[in-house]
Motif scaffolding. Structure first.
Motif, mmCIF file in Angstrom:
data_model
loop_
_atom_site.group_PDB
_atom_site.id
_atom_site.type_symbol
_atom_site.label_atom_id
_atom_site.label_comp_id
_atom_site.label_asym_id
_atom_site.label_seq_id
_atom_site.Cartn_x
_atom_site.Cartn_y
_atom_site.Cartn_z
ATOM 1 N N SER A 72 41.033 42.313 1.506
ATOM 2 C CA SER A 72 39.957 41.423 2.447
ATOM 3 C C SER A 72 38.961 40.646 1.645
ATOM 4 C CB SER A 72 39.527 42.496 3.541
ATOM 5 O OG SER A 72 40.291 42.703 4.434
ATOM 6 N N THR A 73 38.497 41.248 0.679
ATOM 7 C CA THR A 73 37.203 40.455 -0.180
ATOM 8 C C THR A 73 37.894 39.337 -0.360
ATOM 9 O OG1 THR A 73 36.228 42.539 -0.640
ATOM 10 C CG2 THR A 73 35.569 40.334 -1.672
ATOM 11 N N GLU A 74 39.105 39.157 -1.129
ATOM 12 C CA GLU A 74 39.874 37.901 -1.510
ATOM 13 C C GLU A 74 40.272 37.173 -0.400
ATOM 14 O OE1 GLU A 74 43.115 38.321 -4.236
ATOM 15 O OE2 GLU A 74 43.401 36.196 -3.955
ATOM 16 N N LEU A 199 43.170 41.033 6.480
ATOM 17 C CA LEU A 199 43.151 42.465 6.705
ATOM 18 C C LEU A 199 43.621 42.938 5.403
ATOM 19 C CD1 LEU A 199 46.872 42.881 6.099
ATOM 20 C CD2 LEU A 199 46.780 41.377 8.379
ATOM 21 N N SER A 200 43.661 44.143 5.204
ATOM 22 C CA SER A 200 43.573 45.072 4.143
ATOM 23 C C SER A 200 44.465 46.250 4.147
ATOM 24 C CB SER A 200 42.195 45.639 3.717
ATOM 25 O OG SER A 200 42.074 46.117 2.127
ATOM 26 N N GLY A 201 45.294 46.441 3.066
ATOM 27 C CA GLY A 201 46.408 47.655 2.916
ATOM 28 C C GLY A 201 45.380 49.037 3.112
ATOM 29 N N HIS A 202 44.403 49.140 2.245
ATOM 30 C CA HIS A 202 43.972 50.462 2.143
ATOM 31 C C HIS A 202 43.137 50.799 3.308
ATOM 32 C CE1 HIS A 202 39.585 49.768 1.024
ATOM 33 N NE2 HIS A 202 39.995 48.723 0.970
ATOM 34 N N LYS A 203 43.028 50.184 4.487
ATOM 35 C CA LYS A 203 42.593 50.658 5.903
ATOM 36 C C LYS A 203 43.532 51.004 6.672
ATOM 37 C CE LYS A 203 38.413 48.818 4.327
ATOM 38 N NZ LYS A 203 37.463 49.776 3.830
ATOM 39 N N LEU A 204 44.906 50.758 6.511
ATOM 40 C CA LEU A 204 45.820 51.315 7.304
ATOM 41 C C LEU A 204 47.073 51.860 6.562
ATOM 42 C CD1 LEU A 204 48.071 48.375 8.477
ATOM 43 C CD2 LEU A 204 46.290 47.569 7.181
HETATM 44 N N1 PLP Z 1 35.621 43.774 5.814
HETATM 45 C C1 PLP Z 1 35.473 45.066 6.362
HETATM 46 C C2 PLP Z 1 35.062 44.937 7.869
HETATM 47 C C3 PLP Z 1 35.558 45.900 5.644
HETATM 48 O O1 PLP Z 1 35.419 47.137 6.160
HETATM 49 C C4 PLP Z 1 36.022 45.996 4.329
HETATM 50 C C5 PLP Z 1 36.025 47.235 3.254
HETATM 51 O O2 PLP Z 1 35.393 47.930 3.399
HETATM 52 C C6 PLP Z 1 36.122 44.670 3.609
HETATM 53 C C7 PLP Z 1 36.064 43.462 4.661
HETATM 54 C C8 PLP Z 1 36.673 44.527 2.092
HETATM 55 O O3 PLP Z 1 37.838 44.987 2.155
HETATM 56 P P1 PLP Z 1 38.551 45.198 0.777
HETATM 57 O O4 PLP Z 1 38.056 46.545 0.308
HETATM 58 O O5 PLP Z 1 39.937 44.900 1.039
HETATM 59 O O6 PLP Z 1 38.318 44.079 -0.178
#
Ligand code: PLP
Length: 395
Positions: A72-74, A199-204
């Protein structure tokens, strides 16, 4: 007894065994580069193509609107910096919220150094934004409104449909950081009119290091330039050899989530409510944030008179003769800092209250027995900490 009881699923989740099984061949014998033109490469390319359909399917998008990223950060950086660059002739004003994840806040702060003006909306004591404030800050030169769908610390869910409507009414694009929402609640990009979503893989239940950005292409096509330049992968939007195992895993995790959304919500929601109701029986304890517009898995609780770091240490103390318990006091990404949570302070909590708050985030592999153990452990640790304060005061 299990060694760890993991209630920090908003920080990251374990990889689902079915996801691991699906990605394993791409880490071993099917290791080809998805851009190689030989049959071996074509097979990897086909796997990426299927994963793109699975990811799009979870959020009501079309496959060609998905850009794979490292997380998600990227995706957030690509989206916000991309809109800033491409729409700067229309205006240089961006609106976001003070309780966003640091990935959004820091990207916006960076853009301020490049001449953009950013309005950081406040939140009410329940964590929701004030729609009247949003109406007053929107301007003709607003190019982007970025409001997260669900907050990572409190689980509070913002009314993004109304926010998107107001944003579009002002001629701005609407982006949502849906990192905590996708895979937990139903998200459809068309319902609220989302232009950009991350969206981010490691949250799901997929591994770390893979995620995606949704970029609207069907109606109101959004155009953003690349952040990373090179081989031209992802239609030139994100160069770099594709992380085939990660992408396959993300696709599978999305497919599993789509099938399980309502079951997970019911099962996890019951565990969260049990935990919260039991802990609320303790004096000096309350829930931070709106409790009706909230993720079913998250509970952010204030334990007056008990320091959250001490609670975390107490719960993971091997001398307790209990399983070690993992909870958190804010976003894992900022837990190295000694600042109070910017989310809780924006909601009006003072520093002491913010430093006495704990986030419990439950996942689909937690059990009722685990939650019962956590209830007893938290009560024990908090009581002990409060007694220590009383002892000190009497000395
Ligand atoms: N946005 C939210 C709401 C998050 O909870 C997180 C991760 O903690 C991020 C962004 C960043 O995601 P990533 O770890 O995939 O870069």
């Amino acid at each position: 007894m299990p060694r760890w009881i993991y209630l920090d699923n908003n920080a990251t989740t374990v990889v689902d065994a079915r996801v691991l099984e699906k990605m394993m061949p791409f880490l071993t014998h099917e290791f080809a580069n998805a851009n190689s033109t030989h049959r071996f490469g074509v097979h990897a390319y086909e796997a990426v193509k299927s994963a793109r359909v699975q990811v799009a399917g979870l959020i009501g998008a079309e496959a060609h609107e998905i850009v794979f990223t490292s997380g998600s950060t990227e995706a957030i950086n690509l989206a916000i910096k991309g809109v800033a660059e491409n729409y700067r002739s229309k205006g240089k004003h961006i609106v976001t919220v003070s309780t966003e994840h640091r990935a959004v806040l820091d990207t916006c702060q960076y853009l301020e150094t490049k001449g953009f003006e950013v309005t950081y909306l406040s939140v009410k004591s329940d964590g929701l934004i004030d729609m009247d404030e949003l109406k007053t800050v929107l301007r003709d030169d607003t190019i982007l409104v970025s409001v997260m769908l669900a907050n990572n610390e409190t689980g509070v869910i913002q009314p993004i449909k109304e926010i998107a409507e107001l944003s579009h009414g002002a001629g701005a694009l609407f982006m949502t950081d849906a990192t905590q929402a996708v895979g937990k609640i139903g998200v459809n990009v068309d319902g609220p009119g989302i232009d950009l979503l991350c969206l981010s893989g490691h949250k799901l239940y997929a591994p770390k290091g893979v995620g995606a950005l949704y970029v609207r292409q069907r109606t109101n096509r959004v155009k953003i330039p690349a952040l990373l330049h090179g081989g031209g992968q992802e239609k030139g939007l994100r160069s770099g050899t594709l992380n085939v195992p990660g992408i396959v895993a993300l696709g599978e995790a999305c497919a599993i989530a789509k099938k399980g959304l309502s079951n997970d919500a019911e099962y996890i929601g019951k565990l969260r409510d049990y935990l919260e109701n039991e802990l609320l029986k303790m004096e000096g304890t309350c829930v931070n944030g709106n409790t009706s517009s909230r993720l079913f898995n998250t509970s952010n609780m204030l334990f007056r008179g008990a320091d959250s770091d001490a609670i975390i240490m107490g719960l993971s103390n091997p001398e307790n003769n209990l399983p070690l318990i993992a909870v958190s006091n804010g976003s894992a990404c900022t837990s190295a800092s000694i600042e109070p949570s910017h989310v809780l302070t924006a909601m009006g909590l003072d520093e002491v209250a913010a430093f006495s708050s704990i986030r419990f985030s439950i996942g689909k592999f937690n059990t009722k027995r685990e939650i019962e153990i956590v209830v007893q452990a938290v009560k024990g640790v908090v009581d002990k900490l409060r007694d220590m304060i009383i002892d000190n005061e009497q000395r």
